[in-house]
Design an enzyme around this catalytic site. Structure first.
Site, PDB file in Angstrom:
ATOM      1  N   HIS A  64       1.015  -1.172   0.075  1.00 41.33           N
ATOM      2  CA  HIS A  64       0.019   0.000   0.101  1.00 41.33           C
ATOM      3  C   HIS A  64       0.820   1.227   0.053  1.00 41.33           C
ATOM      4  CE1 HIS A  64      -3.336   2.379   0.692  1.00 41.33           C
ATOM      5  NE2 HIS A  64      -2.980   2.917   2.003  1.00 41.33           N
ATOM      6  N   CYS A  72      -3.871   3.020  -4.762  1.00 44.17           N
ATOM      7  CA  CYS A  72      -3.332   3.991  -3.726  1.00 44.17           C
ATOM      8  C   CYS A  72      -2.038   4.911  -4.201  1.00 44.17           C
ATOM      9  CB  CYS A  72      -2.865   2.751  -2.472  1.00 44.17           C
ATOM     10  SG  CYS A  72      -1.853   1.661  -3.403  1.00 44.17           S
ATOM     11  N   ASP A  86      -3.791   8.878   3.444  1.00 40.87           N
ATOM     12  CA  ASP A  86      -3.958   7.470   3.535  1.00 40.87           C
ATOM     13  C   ASP A  86      -5.181   7.367   2.606  1.00 40.87           C
ATOM     14  OD1 ASP A  86      -4.296   4.592   3.590  1.00 40.87           O
ATOM     15  OD2 ASP A  86      -3.420   4.329   5.420  1.00 40.87           O
TER      16      ASP A  86
END
Length: 301
Positions: free
Chosen positions: A188, A256, A205
């Site tokens: 990630h 991401c 995030d």
């Protein structure tokens, strides 16, 4: 009489049990209750709703597609082979640029190339600022650490990784903001920042996972760097850890890296609100192909 009373009682009990059984059977035909959401899922849902509300009322929407000439150029870029583009010490080849096609996870080469573009733009702005009124875009004085900075800091620490050498040619404490892409266990991407203007250690995030380790390690880094360069501990008075709940959220397992690049690019312009969401990812992927291939940002940001 006793027999009749017992019979009446039995009848009442029988009727009660019959109704109870029918009621129990009816519950099996009803739809099941919704599953209980975990705290993390609830936070993500709340963040998604806030994100959508901001999209509707505050954020100017991004285009859905590139202009036809630029979109055709993107198609041509995707058919090229070998080295596609270079900037500073970074370069990308056709295999790297293909990572920006749909459903692909971005690699270090794309992340670091985009970061080099952010840094190059900031340095050019410092060397030759535009005339008054020539641009409405605010470009901060930024430094951009490559994706390898975080792995060095996390796995080796300030001294062993010799991170003092990474800033020997400039004063990091004179910057407006320091931008840091973070790869979490090759699973990630997130963005982080040391924001000197706002006195904040920041984490962005797209899955809204708490990042206490990021805050802890970056505070350690700041203190070690200040001791090394200034000869005394860093003063954290009024500094806060900043993890905004309205950070745009991804709805899949592969966007991401695109979110991270857009977080850091937006921060380099002093943006407090992000004008993109999951629905913009297809457009942003193709825009980034063009930008990286030409090593410059589209003016229509």
């Amino acid at each position: 009489m006793a027999k009749n009373v017992l019979t009446d009682t039995d009848s009442l009990v029988f009727e009660f049990l019959k109704r109870a059984l029918e009621k129990a059977k009816s519950t099996f035909a009803a739809p099941p209750p919704p599953p209980l959401l975990s705290r993390h899922e609830l936070l993500r849902e709340e963040a998604r709703k806030k994100d959508e509300a901001i999209d509707r009322f505050l954020r100017p929407p991004l285009p859905k597609v590139l202009p036809p000439d630029i979109d055709n150029d993107v198609n041509a870029i995707l058919h090229k082979r070998g080295i596609i583009s270079k900037i500073a010490r970074e370069q990308v080849c056709d295999k790297d640029i293909s990572r920006l096609q749909p459903c692909q996870w971005l690699n270090d080469e794309i992340i670091n190339f985009y970061g080099a573009m952010i840094l190059s733009r900031s340095e050019a702005f410092r060397q030759k600022p535009p005339l008054n009124g020539a641009t409405k875009t605010q470009i901060l004085d930024v430094h951009y650490f490559s994706s390898f900075f975080w792995s060095k800091l996390l796995n080796e620490g300030y001294e062993r990784a010799r991170l003092a050498k990474w800033t020997k040619k400039f004063d990091i404490f004179a910057k407006d903001i320091v931008l840091i892409p973070i790869n979490h266990d090759n699973m990630h991407w997130t963005g982080a920042a040391i924001n000197f203007r706002e006195k904040r250690i920041e984490s962005y995030d797209s899955m809204n996972v708490p990042r206490k380790l990021v805050f802890h390690k970056l505070r350690q880094y700041l203190d070690s760097e200040h001791r090394n360069k200034k000869g005394k501990p860093f003063d954290f008075t009024d500094w806060i850890d900043y993890d905004p709940e309205d950070t745009p959220q991804q709805e899949n397992g592969y966007d991401c890296g695109v979110f991270t690049c857009q977080f850091l690019e937006s921060l380099s312009r002093g943006e407090e609100l992000f004008n993109f969401s999951q629905r913009d990812m297809a457009y942003l992927r193709r825009r980034m192909i063009w930008e990286i291939a030409h090593a410059k940002f589209l003016d229509s940001q």
